[in-house]
Design an enzyme around this catalytic site. Sequence first.
Site, PDB file in Angstrom:
ATOM      1  N   ASP A 111       0.844  -1.204   0.000  1.00 26.75           N
ATOM      2  CA  ASP A 111       0.000   0.000   0.000  1.00 26.75           C
ATOM      3  C   ASP A 111       0.873   1.246   0.000  1.00 26.75           C
ATOM      4  O   ASP A 111       2.018   1.224   0.458  1.00 26.75           O
ATOM      5  CB  ASP A 111      -0.867   0.047   1.268  1.00 26.75           C
ATOM      6  CG  ASP A 111      -1.797  -1.135   1.384  1.00 26.75           C
ATOM      7  OD1 ASP A 111      -2.122  -1.748   0.352  1.00 26.75           O
ATOM      8  OD2 ASP A 111      -2.184  -1.444   2.534  1.00 26.75           O
TER       9      ASP A 111
HETATM   10  N1  URA Z   1      -1.228  -5.938   3.900  1.00 24.84           N
HETATM   11  C1  URA Z   1      -1.693  -4.677   3.928  1.00 24.84           C
HETATM   12  O1  URA Z   1      -2.723  -4.424   4.541  1.00 24.84           O
HETATM   13  N2  URA Z   1      -1.016  -3.715   3.269  1.00 24.84           N
HETATM   14  C2  URA Z   1       0.144  -3.943   2.610  1.00 24.84           C
HETATM   15  O2  URA Z   1       0.721  -3.027   2.041  1.00 24.84           O
HETATM   16  C3  URA Z   1       0.620  -5.264   2.584  1.00 24.84           C
HETATM   17  C4  URA Z   1      -0.089  -6.242   3.254  1.00 24.84           C
END
Ligand code: URA
Length: 250
Positions: A111
């Site tokens: 993310d």
């Molecule tokens: N899980 C998440 O919630 N975000 C990420 O970036 C990776 C795994």
Amino acid sequence: MSVIVRLDRLLSNMGYGSRREVQQMVRAGQILLDGAPVKAADMKIAAAQTLVERMTVRGQRLDPPPGVVLMLHKPLGVTCSHKDAGPLVYSLLPPRWRSREPAISTVGRLDKDTSGLLLLTDDGDLLHRIISPRRHVPKRYLATLARPLDGSEVARFASGTLMLEGDDKPVAPAVLEPLTPTTAFLTVTEGRYHQVRRMFAAVGNHVEALHRDRVGGLALPDDLAPGRYGLLGEAEVAAIFAVPAPAESN
Ligand code: URA
């Protein structure tokens, strides 16, 4: 098996310009092999990997040929996408690396507000081997939580029965290692959308900060600063797969 390619096609696919532009560089004596100008733009290259030590283009060492695997320390605030608005992870790579064919792509995504170890490669087979759910490559995250853990989460995450909102299948067993009341490592083998944040939401908590420090047996080195990347060698790529899958729940 090594693939034989023409030099002008190889360099063009590596972002050095059109084949015509590469041919012009050859004519201008700007491409050297073992210190001597290359004479024919259509010379056949059997093992492109060996060129890195031997070839220069306009006085600079050749970029890594196809088969690139990179480890990037993804900083917060950049997006794993080729086309979204805002700063993209690809802007952290040298400009020429962004016009390669095959393209260098992220292996899965983190993310925008997650930091840590992000792999990138132009090797489609490798990419799919790493993200394939069948391979169970574990990914470890350090989560900082809004509320203290209540003690039930280790078992709930390990159970293989935890449902995430909007999904129709429980998440595979995952390993939670509490560090303090509000921080923990969580190791997962799937790559569902926002998986870690949604897992903590499913047990009534909220992730305030998320950082990935491991993919398989590969750890983010302490000396790789946010925004920096390094090329992986064969041993490091092998390390990605050199871990046992986490124990299944009973
Ligand atoms: N899980 C998440 O919630 N975000 C990420 O970036 C990776 C795994």
